[in-house]
Scaffold this motif. Structure first.
Motif, PDB file in Angstrom:
ATOM      1  N   VAL A  17       0.894  -1.135  -0.015  1.00 12.91           N
ATOM      2  CA  VAL A  17      -0.047  -0.033   0.150  1.00 12.91           C
ATOM      3  C   VAL A  17       0.887   1.422   0.072  1.00 12.91           C
ATOM      4  O   VAL A  17       0.279   2.491   0.013  1.00 12.91           O
ATOM      5  CB  VAL A  17      -1.104   0.133   1.304  1.00 12.91           C
ATOM      6  CG1 VAL A  17      -1.686  -1.199   1.278  1.00 12.91           C
ATOM      7  CG2 VAL A  17      -0.354   0.283   2.434  1.00 12.91           C
ATOM      8  N   LYS A  18       2.166   1.203  -0.071  1.00  9.29           N
ATOM      9  CA  LYS A  18       3.117   2.429   0.354  1.00  9.29           C
ATOM     10  C   LYS A  18       2.984   3.029  -1.196  1.00  9.29           C
ATOM     11  O   LYS A  18       2.714   2.637  -2.231  1.00  9.29           O
ATOM     12  CB  LYS A  18       4.509   1.717   0.145  1.00  9.29           C
ATOM     13  CG  LYS A  18       4.864   1.702   1.713  1.00  9.29           C
ATOM     14  CD  LYS A  18       6.426   1.180   1.703  1.00  9.29           C
ATOM     15  CE  LYS A  18       6.715   0.652   3.141  1.00  9.29           C
ATOM     16  NZ  LYS A  18       8.231   0.126   3.267  1.00  9.29           N
ATOM     17  N   GLY A  19       2.785   4.641  -0.925  1.00  8.33           N
ATOM     18  CA  GLY A  19       2.587   5.413  -2.184  1.00  8.33           C
ATOM     19  C   GLY A  19       1.204   5.735  -2.463  1.00  8.33           C
ATOM     20  O   GLY A  19       0.884   6.497  -3.291  1.00  8.33           O
ATOM     21  N   ARG A  20       0.369   4.755  -1.901  1.00  8.86           N
ATOM     22  CA  ARG A  20      -1.155   4.892  -2.273  1.00  8.86           C
ATOM     23  C   ARG A  20      -2.173   5.038  -1.065  1.00  8.86           C
ATOM     24  O   ARG A  20      -2.959   5.813  -1.178  1.00  8.86           O
ATOM     25  CB  ARG A  20      -1.658   3.570  -2.788  1.00  8.86           C
ATOM     26  CG  ARG A  20      -0.875   3.237  -4.200  1.00  8.86           C
ATOM     27  CD  ARG A  20      -1.368   1.816  -4.945  1.00  8.86           C
ATOM     28  NE  ARG A  20      -1.669   0.801  -4.053  1.00  8.86           N
ATOM     29  CZ  ARG A  20      -2.721  -0.047  -3.726  1.00  8.86           C
ATOM     30  NH1 ARG A  20      -3.907   0.323  -3.913  1.00  8.86           N
ATOM     31  NH2 ARG A  20      -2.334  -0.985  -2.953  1.00  8.86           N
ATOM     32  N   PHE A  21      -1.716   4.590  -0.050  1.00  7.26           N
ATOM     33  CA  PHE A  21      -2.663   4.741   1.238  1.00  7.26           C
ATOM     34  C   PHE A  21      -1.765   5.717   2.117  1.00  7.26           C
ATOM     35  O   PHE A  21      -0.677   5.829   2.306  1.00  7.26           O
ATOM     36  CB  PHE A  21      -2.896   3.492   2.076  1.00  7.26           C
ATOM     37  CG  PHE A  21      -3.593   2.519   1.211  1.00  7.26           C
ATOM     38  CD1 PHE A  21      -4.011   2.705   0.118  1.00  7.26           C
ATOM     39  CD2 PHE A  21      -4.019   1.433   2.186  1.00  7.26           C
ATOM     40  CE1 PHE A  21      -4.772   1.634  -0.449  1.00  7.26           C
ATOM     41  CE2 PHE A  21      -4.686   0.559   1.466  1.00  7.26           C
ATOM     42  CZ  PHE A  21      -5.326   0.560   0.012  1.00  7.26           C
ATOM     43  N   THR A  22      -2.531   6.449   2.935  1.00  7.64           N
ATOM     44  CA  THR A  22      -1.997   7.509   3.717  1.00  7.64           C
ATOM     45  C   THR A  22      -2.822   7.241   5.298  1.00  7.64           C
ATOM     46  O   THR A  22      -4.170   7.595   5.162  1.00  7.64           O
ATOM     47  CB  THR A  22      -2.106   9.069   3.474  1.00  7.64           C
ATOM     48  OG1 THR A  22      -1.347   9.114   2.432  1.00  7.64           O
ATOM     49  CG2 THR A  22      -1.363   9.862   4.576  1.00  7.64           C
TER      50      THR A  22
END
Length: 115
Positions: free
Chosen positions: A63-68
């Protein structure tokens, strides 16, 4: 009794966004880690993201780069902003709180991403 209540799940198409929210029944101002985990059909529950009181974050590679992940301590709420959703993100998303050696879970909110 600590309660965590998730909201914001739903059905979206691939590439779209959703924001999940989790409200805790207790103050989250100190001494805890909050997080989002997910469980896809037929799979084990897995980490999506966590955030400490000091705002240190950790993400699953998927999910890195897409989820915060973010938190608003004044509202006892943690959020998960999910962008560029993929069909493989389909899962029940659970809110998690770790505090004082205890761990608490919400009941989950379903996210379905269609291709």
């Amino acid at each position: 009794q600590v309660q965590l209540v998730e909201s914001g799940g739903g059905l979206v198409q691939a590439g779209e966004s959703l924001r999940l929210s989790c409200v805790a029944s207790i103050s989250i101002n100190n001494g805890n880690v909050m997080g989002w985990y997910r469980q896809a059909p037929g799979k084990q529950r897995e980490l999506a993201a966590t955030i400490t009181v000091g705002l240190r974050t950790n993400y699953a590679d998927s999910v890195k780069g897409r989820f915060t992940i973010s938190r608003d301590n004044a509202k006892n709420t943690v959020y998960l902003q999910m962008n560029s959703l993929k069909p493989e993100d389909t899962a029940v998303y659970y809110c998690n709180l770790i505090r004082g050696g205890a761990q608490y879970w919400g009941k989950g909110t379903l996210v379905t991403v269609s291709s």
